[in-house]
Design an enzyme around this catalytic site. Structure first.
Site, PDB file in Angstrom:
ATOM      1  N   ASP A   1      -7.398  -8.960   8.137  1.00  0.00           N
ATOM      2  CA  ASP A   1      -6.120  -9.258   7.477  1.00  0.00           C
ATOM      3  C   ASP A   1      -5.055  -9.508   8.536  1.00  0.00           C
ATOM      4  O   ASP A   1      -4.004  -8.873   8.545  1.00  0.00           O
ATOM      5  CB  ASP A   1      -5.718  -8.116   6.546  1.00  0.00           C
ATOM      6  CG  ASP A   1      -4.778  -8.598   5.451  1.00  0.00           C
ATOM      7  OD1 ASP A   1      -4.602  -9.835   5.329  1.00  0.00           O
ATOM      8  OD2 ASP A   1      -4.224  -7.756   4.729  1.00  0.00           O
TER       9      ASP A   1
ATOM     10  N   PHE B   1       0.805  -1.223   0.000  1.00  0.00           N
ATOM     11  CA  PHE B   1       0.000   0.000   0.000  1.00  0.00           C
ATOM     12  C   PHE B   1       0.833   1.265   0.000  1.00  0.00           C
ATOM     13  O   PHE B   1       0.311   2.356  -0.050  1.00  0.00           O
ATOM     14  CB  PHE B   1      -0.941   0.000   1.217  1.00  0.00           C
ATOM     15  CG  PHE B   1      -1.958  -1.085   1.117  1.00  0.00           C
ATOM     16  CD1 PHE B   1      -3.105  -0.878   0.357  1.00  0.00           C
ATOM     17  CD2 PHE B   1      -1.762  -2.312   1.728  1.00  0.00           C
ATOM     18  CE1 PHE B   1      -4.032  -1.881   0.246  1.00  0.00           C
ATOM     19  CE2 PHE B   1      -2.692  -3.306   1.605  1.00  0.00           C
ATOM     20  CZ  PHE B   1      -3.839  -3.105   0.865  1.00  0.00           C
TER      21      PHE B   1
END
Ligand SMILES: *[C@@H]1O[C@H](CO)[C@@H](O)[C@H](O)[C@H]1NC(C)=O
Ligand SMILES: *[C@@H]1O[C@H](CO)[C@@H](O)[C@H](O)[C@H]1NC(C)=O
Ligand SMILES: *[C@@H]1O[C@H](CO)[C@@H](O)[C@H](O)[C@H]1NC(C)=O
Ligand SMILES: *[C@@H]1O[C@H](CO)[C@@H](O)[C@H](O)[C@H]1NC(C)=O
Length: 534
Positions: free
Chosen positions: A473, A359
């Site tokens: 996650d 990310f």
């Protein structure tokens, strides 16, 4: 009968006498390149061939004499006639201000070491001024009005005999010679070259001084005409030359460009084409007043400062530009300024880089105001739909408080970019300890403690907070380790918030396959369905 040797001897003796007798009676310098003058003080010959009597140095004198004396008076008989002409320029630092002048002089000596600068023009001093023992004739080009010498103004030409108090003087200028014969003034220290002629007739003892701008024909009417009895002033042999002086606050440069001289005849005309050029920068571009050149300099400097400030301010604006929308007002306390984060991470330098994830990049930093160590994650993010919700989530997550949940401190938005600020975890993420061979391996007790921590954090997220937070996650790389190797759940970038009891049908499945809870994977719609009895 004379021997041949004796004849030869007499012949050479005759030759010697003959050459001595025919003393040079004239010279011409069209420029002084290579000229052998007797220089003293700060006088010099410039590489361009200008005779620079005094340069821009304070309280100095300069002298330049023709090295050989000239016969001015035979042992018996009247004073001989002479004639001289020269082109000079006085370049003053400030053309509005007066400066000390210069003089052409006929002197019995070239040693004027006792003469003073300033108003004495390098010719005399306070003791010997007006002393008949001086035996000096001078034509002064005086740019200062000295009342003690009865000067008429601060721009005059005078005939001096042994004394700075002139025998005769006139304001500098010339008669045009036209029908009206108008008097035209000249400014001695204008920096422009001007020519002077000094003519003395021994017979009627008349001394004429004429001047004009350089390259103009000699005006027919002299500026000064005086009867001067030089019989008691000049010796048989006299030196001819120039003297000049600078002052304490005014130190002009005195130049002579060309000079010719003749005893008993008219000095040869100067060849203007051969005269050296004055330093143009000093004469032509001479400003009228100090203010005239101060002003552009000041304006330029000011403009430069303004431009630099504008560039700096605009540059900083661009550098630290952020995106801030109205709806974000309520999140004020959770928002960081980009400048603060930029400073904290030392400009997002590579040395502060902690890691690069899917990310974005994560940097270590120290907040300048509080000295708190933080981790800053830079995520590419186009603002648009979903941003509002996303920021709301981030802010909500920031309200989570649990020792096994990595503290989210705030955010910042820029064009195309989102910056998330977390507590800094000195030991990084768990996966490093599990997979990186260079790190010490964790013992089982430690592993068990970390797992318990993660479980405790999850319990808080799922049960004990006002919202239900589904992390979705949980993997080793999202478990962070603090200084004591306590496990903390981190990276809520993918978390979804649910109101207790809501039915988040729209919730999409995101996360790393293999780490998602099987039921979440399977029962997509049931992720947030836990309801709390109201
Ligand atoms: C000027 O001086 C030179 C020697 O330097 C001499 O040959 C010449 O005749 C002189 N000129 C006059 C007009 O006397
Ligand atoms: C003036 O001349 C002196 C000696 O020739 C030299 O040392 C000095 O630098 C000169 N000053 C300027 C301003 O030209
Ligand atoms: C110049 O005159 C002074 C005093 O009058 C003397 O001390 C000095 O030695 C002289 N210089 C030269 C070069 O003759
Ligand atoms: C001086 O000027 C006067 C007037 O113009 C003239 O008659 C005379 O001949 C000049 N004398 C000399 C020496 O040039």
């Amino acid at each position: 009968m004379m021997s041949p040797i004796l004849t030869l001897f007499y012949f050479f003796l005759f030759l010697k006498i003959a050459t001595c007798g025919v003393q040079n009676n004239n010279f011409t310098f069209n420029g002084f390149g290579g000229a052998k003058l007797d220089l003293d003080g700060i006088a010099s010959i410039t590489p361009e061939g200008l005779l620079l009597l005094t340069n821009a140095t304070r309280l100095m004198t300069g002298h330049a004499f023709h090295p050989a004396p000239h016969r001015f008076k035979p042992p018996t008989g009247e004073t001989l006639s002479f004639s001289t002409t020269f082109v000079f320029a006085i370049i003053s630092e400030y053309s509005d201000f007066s400066a000390h002048g210069m003089a052409f002089l006929v002197s019995p000596t070239v040693n004027l070491s006792t003469a003073l600068p300033t108003q004495y023009l390098g010719m005399f001093n306070s003791e010997n001024n007006c002393d008949a023992a001086n035996h000096v004739l001078a034509v002064e080009l005086d740019t200062i009005k000295n009342p003690e010498f009865a000067d008429i103004n601060d721009n005059h030409v005078g005939i001096d005999v042994n004394c700075l108090k002139s025998v005769e003087s006139r304001p500098a200028g010339y008669y045009s010679g036209s029908a009206t014969d108008q008097f035209e003034s000249l400014n001695l220290h204008s920096g422009e070259p001007m020519q002077v002629w000094v003519d003395f007739a021994g017979g009627d003892m008349q001394l004429n001084v004429t001047m004009s701008p350089a390259q103009m024909p000699k005006p027919s009417r002299p500026l000064l005409s005086a009867t001067v009895d030089l019989s008691s002033v000049v010796y048989d042999q006299m030196y001819v030359g120039f003297s000049s002086a600078t002052g304490s606050s005014n130190h002009p440069s005195h130049y002579v460009l060309g000079w010719s001289f003749m005893v008993n005849g008219e000095a040869e005309s100067l060849d203007y084409r051969k005269l050296p050029q004055l330093p143009r920068s000093k004469s032509k571009r001479k400003p009228k007043h100090i203010v005239v050149w101060m002003l552009p300099v000041a304006i330029f400097t000011f403009a430069l400062i303004v431009a630099a400030t504008v560039i700096l301010v605009v540059g900083r604006r661009i550098k630290y530009a952020e995106v801030l929308e109205d709806w974000e007002q309520e999140y004020g306390p959770h928002r960081f300024s980009y400048k603060e984060l930029y400073r904290a991470t030392d400009g997002f330098k590579d040395k502060e880089l902690l890691g690069v994830g899917g990310f974005g990049r994560v940097y270590r930093g120290v907040l300048p105001a509080s000295n708190i160590e933080v981790a800053v994650k830079r995520v590419s993010h186009e603002s648009g739909q979903g941003m509002k919700e996303f920021v709301a989530e981030i802010v909500s997550i920031g309200k989570l408080r649990h020792r096994n949940v990595a503290q989210h401190l705030g955010y910042c938005r820029r064009k195309g970019e989102l910056l998330l600020v977390y507590d800094y975890m000195p030991n990084g993420s768990l996966d490093k300890y599990l997979y990186d061979q260079t790190r010490p391996s964790l013992d089982w007790a430690r592993r068990f403690m970390i797992i318990k921590g993660v479980a405790s954090g999850l319990l808080y997220l799922h049960e004990d907070w006002e919202h239900v937070v589904v992390h979705r996650d949980i993997k080793a790389s999202n478990v962070l380790l603090d200084g004591e190797l306590n496990g903390k759940l981190g990276d809520f970038g993918l978390a979804r918030l649910c109101q207790h009891g809501s039915d988040p049908r729209t919730t999409r499945i995101i996360g790393t396959i293999g780490y998602l809870a099987p039921e979440g994977d399977y029962h997509e719609r049931r992720v947030c369905v836990r309801s709390v009895p109201s």
